[in-house]
Design an enzyme around this catalytic site. Structure first.
Site, PDB file in Angstrom:
ATOM      1  N   ASP A 244       0.838  -1.069  -0.056  1.00 35.58           N
ATOM      2  CA  ASP A 244      -0.057   0.087   0.028  1.00 35.58           C
ATOM      3  C   ASP A 244       0.869   1.267   0.083  1.00 35.58           C
ATOM      4  OD1 ASP A 244      -2.004   1.804   0.462  1.00 35.58           O
ATOM      5  OD2 ASP A 244      -1.984   1.618   2.565  1.00 35.58           O
ATOM      6  N   HIS A 245       1.209   1.911  -1.185  1.00 33.48           N
ATOM      7  CA  HIS A 245       2.010   3.082  -1.290  1.00 33.48           C
ATOM      8  C   HIS A 245       1.246   4.330  -1.905  1.00 33.48           C
ATOM      9  CE1 HIS A 245       6.472   2.115  -1.168  1.00 33.48           C
ATOM     10  NE2 HIS A 245       5.954   1.169  -0.615  1.00 33.48           N
TER      11      HIS A 245
ATOM     12  N   THR B 177       0.654  -2.867   4.843  1.00 33.78           N
ATOM     13  CA  THR B 177       0.099  -1.405   4.896  1.00 33.78           C
ATOM     14  C   THR B 177       0.604  -0.767   6.243  1.00 33.78           C
ATOM     15  OG1 THR B 177      -1.778  -0.083   4.775  1.00 33.78           O
ATOM     16  CG2 THR B 177      -2.311  -2.217   5.948  1.00 33.78           C
TER      17      THR B 177
ATOM     18  N   GLU C 177       6.737   4.390   6.071  1.00 30.58           N
ATOM     19  CA  GLU C 177       7.792   4.965   5.335  1.00 30.58           C
ATOM     20  C   GLU C 177       7.260   6.609   5.048  1.00 30.58           C
ATOM     21  OE1 GLU C 177       6.943   2.622   3.178  1.00 30.58           O
ATOM     22  OE2 GLU C 177       8.356   0.950   3.745  1.00 30.58           O
TER      23      GLU C 177
END
Length: 324
Positions: free
Chosen positions: A37-38, A71, A105
């Site tokens: 999930d980006h 995620t 991140e």
């Protein structure tokens, strides 16, 4: 027997084409699939980042594969929103969906405008999110005041069985820390000793459930072309932790990754034109004790993905299964 899965790289491939690749992977004989999930790609030239939750609704309907996703609840996505999305996917696809939860991140999370916390704070926030999500998936009404805040939340459409919540960990220390709450483990790498250390730390800390390993590989017509593919399409893989967690923009990631040496690329990616090299390296990783190995061909072009799916389906996966 180890399962072999197809990693669906949202950061590199438009969602419509990625769905076609997932269908082709099932037809070729892959056992499972996963994605991350980006919000943003790692590198500007990768050029894509479809929304994993909505894409998974289509992918689970278009195939019969079990799917997982990685995620990071807590900043860009509130844990209540995450729990609702997980519940819907699991209700519609019983027994076919798992979610790995990580601390995230800055690349994806900075967009809220909130300060990016240090690693210790992110880990504490993740644990709070896990507790909130578990309670919501159990049908409870949740109020929580901590690093995340929840006011009288409830998920109304629940699956008969909640999806597995898996720990995403890249270090032995994180794997051991997350063992207390996780239904399984996923880590990443192509060094058997490092992968074994992460898995052993998880098991020694009481970690239960399936263990999965994501492996990046570059398969091309020649070794030189495979190395060029790795540099062009996935040199971000040479940026180590903790640096990779704290870079906010794809342009900054590209500048950091441009200095990667061939040795650094090969340290994180299996680079070869020879399918038997990939077979042997993957078999060595599976022998560490992973229940599933999720395979990511780093070449993003349609021909790169098609050649990987066809070659692995026709030759590599049957040979891996025969050997085991």
């Amino acid at each position: 027997m180890t399962a072999y899965g197809y990693h669906c790289s949202h950061e590199q491939i438009p969602p419509s084409r990625l769905l076609r690749h997932a269908v082709s992977a099932q037809e070729a004989g892959f056992d499972a699939a996963m994605c991350s999930d980006h919000l943003a790609p790692w590198l500007p030239e990768q050029g894509h980042s479809g929304y994993a939750f909505s894409w998974l609704g289509a992918a689970l309907q278009a195939t019969s594969l079990p799917f997982g996703m990685v995620t990071a609840p807590g900043q860009r996505t509130h844990p209540v929103t995450t729990a609702q999305a997980l519940a819907t996917l699991a209700e519609m696809n019983p027994g076919r969906f798992w979610a790995a939860l990580g601390s995230g991140e800055a690349l994806n999370e900075h967009v809220t405008g909130d300060a990016w916390p240090d690693k210790e704070t992110r880990e504490r926030r993740l644990r709070e999110c896990v507790d909130v999500i578990r309670a919501l998936l159990a049908g409870e009404e949740v109020t929580h005041h901590g690093l995340v805040r929840v006011d009288r939340a409830r998920i109304w459409s629940l699956p008969a069985e909640p999806p597995a919540l898996v720990a995403a960990a890249v270090s032995a220390e994180s794997a051991a820390e997350h063992a207390a709450w996780a239904d399984g483990l996923i880590t990443v790498g192509c060094d058997p000793r490092a992968a074994q250390a992460v898995l052993q730390a998880y098991r020694d800390a009481g970690g239960r459930g399936p263990a999965r390993l994501q492996v990046h590989l570059a398969l091309a017509s020649t070794d030189d072309e495979a190395l060029a593919m790795a540099r062009r399409d996935w040199r971000n893989g040479a940026v180590p932790a903790p640096d990779c967690w704290d870079i906010a923009l794809p342009d900054d990631f590209a500048r950091r990754a441009d200095a990667a040496t061939d040795e650094q690329l090969r340290a994180g990616i299996i680079v070869s034109a020879d399918p038997s090299v990939h077979r042997d390296r993957i078999a060595e990783l599976a022998d560490v004790g992973f229940d599933a190995v999720m395979l990511h061909q780093v070449g993003a072009a349609p021909a790169d993905q098609e050649a990987f799916i066809d070659t692995f389906g026709e030759r590599v996966l049957p040979e891996l299964r025969s050997a085991s």
